[in-house]
Scaffold this motif. Structure first.
Motif, short mmCIF file in Angstrom:
data_model
loop_
_atom_site.label_atom_id
_atom_site.label_comp_id
_atom_site.label_asym_id
_atom_site.label_seq_id
_atom_site.Cartn_x
_atom_site.Cartn_y
_atom_site.Cartn_z
N THR A 17 97.64 66.45 -28.76
CA THR A 17 97.30 67.77 -29.29
C THR A 17 96.11 67.62 -30.23
O THR A 17 96.11 66.76 -31.12
N VAL A 18 95.09 68.42 -30.00
CA VAL A 18 93.87 68.36 -30.79
C VAL A 18 93.53 69.75 -31.33
O VAL A 18 94.09 70.75 -30.89
N GLN A 19 92.60 69.76 -32.26
CA GLN A 19 92.04 71.01 -32.75
C GLN A 19 90.54 70.98 -32.47
O GLN A 19 89.85 70.01 -32.85
N ASP A 20 90.05 72.01 -31.81
CA ASP A 20 88.65 72.06 -31.42
C ASP A 20 88.01 73.29 -32.05
O ASP A 20 88.35 74.43 -31.71
N ALA A 21 87.09 73.07 -32.97
CA ALA A 21 86.46 74.16 -33.70
C ALA A 21 85.67 75.09 -32.78
O ALA A 21 85.61 76.30 -33.01
N LEU A 22 85.07 74.54 -31.73
CA LEU A 22 84.32 75.37 -30.79
C LEU A 22 85.25 76.28 -30.00
O LEU A 22 84.95 77.45 -29.77
N ALA A 23 86.39 75.74 -29.58
CA ALA A 23 87.36 76.56 -28.86
C ALA A 23 87.86 77.70 -29.73
O ALA A 23 88.06 78.82 -29.25
N GLU A 24 88.07 77.42 -31.02
CA GLU A 24 88.49 78.48 -31.93
C GLU A 24 87.38 79.51 -32.11
O GLU A 24 87.62 80.72 -32.07
N PHE A 25 86.15 79.05 -32.31
CA PHE A 25 84.99 79.93 -32.53
C PHE A 25 84.79 80.90 -31.37
O PHE A 25 84.50 82.07 -31.57
N LEU A 26 84.97 80.41 -30.16
CA LEU A 26 84.73 81.23 -28.97
C LEU A 26 85.99 81.95 -28.48
O LEU A 26 85.96 82.60 -27.44
N LEU A 71 95.86 66.52 -36.99
CA LEU A 71 95.37 66.80 -35.65
C LEU A 71 93.96 66.22 -35.48
O LEU A 71 93.07 66.46 -36.31
N PRO A 72 93.72 65.45 -34.42
CA PRO A 72 92.37 64.98 -34.16
C PRO A 72 91.43 66.16 -33.97
O PRO A 72 91.80 67.17 -33.36
N GLN A 73 90.23 66.04 -34.49
CA GLN A 73 89.25 67.11 -34.41
C GLN A 73 88.33 66.87 -33.21
O GLN A 73 87.35 66.12 -33.29
N ARG A 74 88.67 67.50 -32.10
CA ARG A 74 87.86 67.35 -30.89
C ARG A 74 86.47 67.92 -31.16
O ARG A 74 86.33 69.05 -31.62
N GLY A 75 85.47 67.13 -30.86
CA GLY A 75 84.10 67.52 -31.17
C GLY A 75 83.60 66.90 -32.46
O GLY A 75 82.41 66.93 -32.75
N GLY A 76 84.50 66.32 -33.24
CA GLY A 76 84.13 65.68 -34.49
C GLY A 76 84.21 64.16 -34.39
O GLY A 76 84.38 63.49 -35.41
N ILE A 77 84.09 63.65 -33.20
CA ILE A 77 84.30 62.21 -32.93
C ILE A 77 83.12 61.66 -32.14
O ILE A 77 82.66 62.28 -31.17
N GLU A 78 82.66 60.50 -32.54
CA GLU A 78 81.66 59.77 -31.78
C GLU A 78 82.36 58.65 -31.01
O GLU A 78 83.26 58.01 -31.54
N ALA A 79 81.94 58.43 -29.77
CA ALA A 79 82.53 57.38 -28.95
C ALA A 79 81.43 56.49 -28.39
O ALA A 79 80.34 56.97 -28.04
N ALA A 80 81.71 55.20 -28.35
CA ALA A 80 80.74 54.23 -27.81
C ALA A 80 81.45 53.32 -26.83
O ALA A 80 82.54 52.81 -27.12
N MET A 81 80.84 53.12 -25.67
CA MET A 81 81.39 52.27 -24.63
C MET A 81 80.67 50.93 -24.63
O MET A 81 79.45 50.87 -24.75
N GLN A 82 81.43 49.86 -24.43
CA GLN A 82 80.82 48.53 -24.42
C GLN A 82 79.89 48.33 -23.24
O GLN A 82 78.82 47.74 -23.36
N GLY A 83 80.28 48.82 -22.08
CA GLY A 83 79.50 48.58 -20.86
C GLY A 83 78.48 49.66 -20.58
O GLY A 83 78.40 50.69 -21.27
N ALA A 84 77.67 49.40 -19.54
CA ALA A 84 76.68 50.38 -19.08
C ALA A 84 77.39 51.49 -18.32
O ALA A 84 78.46 51.30 -17.75
N ARG A 85 76.77 52.65 -18.30
CA ARG A 85 77.41 53.81 -17.67
C ARG A 85 77.67 53.62 -16.19
O ARG A 85 78.57 54.25 -15.62
N ASP A 86 76.89 52.76 -15.52
CA ASP A 86 77.07 52.53 -14.08
C ASP A 86 77.71 51.18 -13.79
O ASP A 86 77.66 50.69 -12.67
N GLU A 87 78.33 50.59 -14.79
CA GLU A 87 78.97 49.28 -14.64
C GLU A 87 80.47 49.44 -14.34
O GLU A 87 81.20 50.03 -15.13
#
Length: 207
Positions: A17-26, A71-87
């Motif tokens: 379950t998350v809270q998304d400020a954009l979903a609330e705004f719209l 509640l995790p704030q969806r849209g307020g999180i940065e994510a980084a992947m170790q591999g390349a996008r096509d790997e």
């Protein structure tokens, strides 16, 4: 009307379950509160496999470490992947991470108005120099966790050694294909149900 029929264990898998400020705004969700289930990740990817299940669990456990009982704030999180996008399966994992966190690459939502409020663009990156499959970072306080999965804890059943080559090559019988699917989902079930809360399976480390 044709109905979808997923394996029963999908409903037993942990939810988010998350809270998304954009979903609330719209006005898309009251107070921006939304719940995600494993079936949502399956619909996004078009299939259920250890990679999809692993990505789902890694994201859930990472968000739990970042937010605790909040509640995790969806849209307020940065994510980084170790591999390349096509790997390998990096792109599949990243798709699930994007679904659950809102973090998007350069193709994401650019934001509302001149200040770009609620922007999701460039919150998801690849080729990161990290220890772990992925990292999740809270934009509000900078707290960051690295997450990885020890998939070797739950290998495929030995029976799969004979069936998988036939299934992949297209030479399997109808009965063998059915059994292949059962064995495939049995491993996914073990990920989501039996091992989901094992800290040695989904490894989360604050950095």
């Amino acid at each position: 009307m044709t109905q979808e029929h997923f394996p029963e264990f999908f409903e037993q898998a942990p939810t988010l379950t998350v809270q998304d400020a954009l979903a609330e705004f719209l006005g898309a969700a009251e107070e921006g509160i939304m719940q995600y289930r494993y079936a949502d990740a399956v619909r996004l990817c078009g299939h259920s496999c250890p990679t999809v299940a692993g990505a789902y669990l890694m994201t859930l456990k990472g968000l739990k470490a970042l937010y605790g009982s909040d509640l995790p704030q969806r849209g307020g999180i940065e994510a980084a992947m170790q591999g390349a996008r096509d790997e390998g399966t990096v792109g599949v994992t990243a798709s699930v991470v994007q679904l659950l966190t809102g973090a998007a690459p350069e193709t994401g939502f650019g934001g509302v108005g001149p200040q770009g409020r609620f922007a999701r663009r460039n919150l998801l990156s690849f080729d990161a120099d990290i220890e772990g499959t992925l990292t999740l970072r809270r934009k509000d306080n900078g707290k960051t966790v690295a997450v990885s999965l020890n998939a070797a804890m739950q290998p495929f059943a030995p029976e799969m050694r004979d069936i998988m080559p036939k299934a992949v090559s297209g030479t399997a019988t109808a009965e063998e294909l059915k059994r292949f699917g059962e064995l495939w989902q049995a491993r996914v079930k073990a990920f989501l149900i039996d091992l989901a809360d094992n800290p040695q399976f989904v490894i989360v480390r604050e950095i």
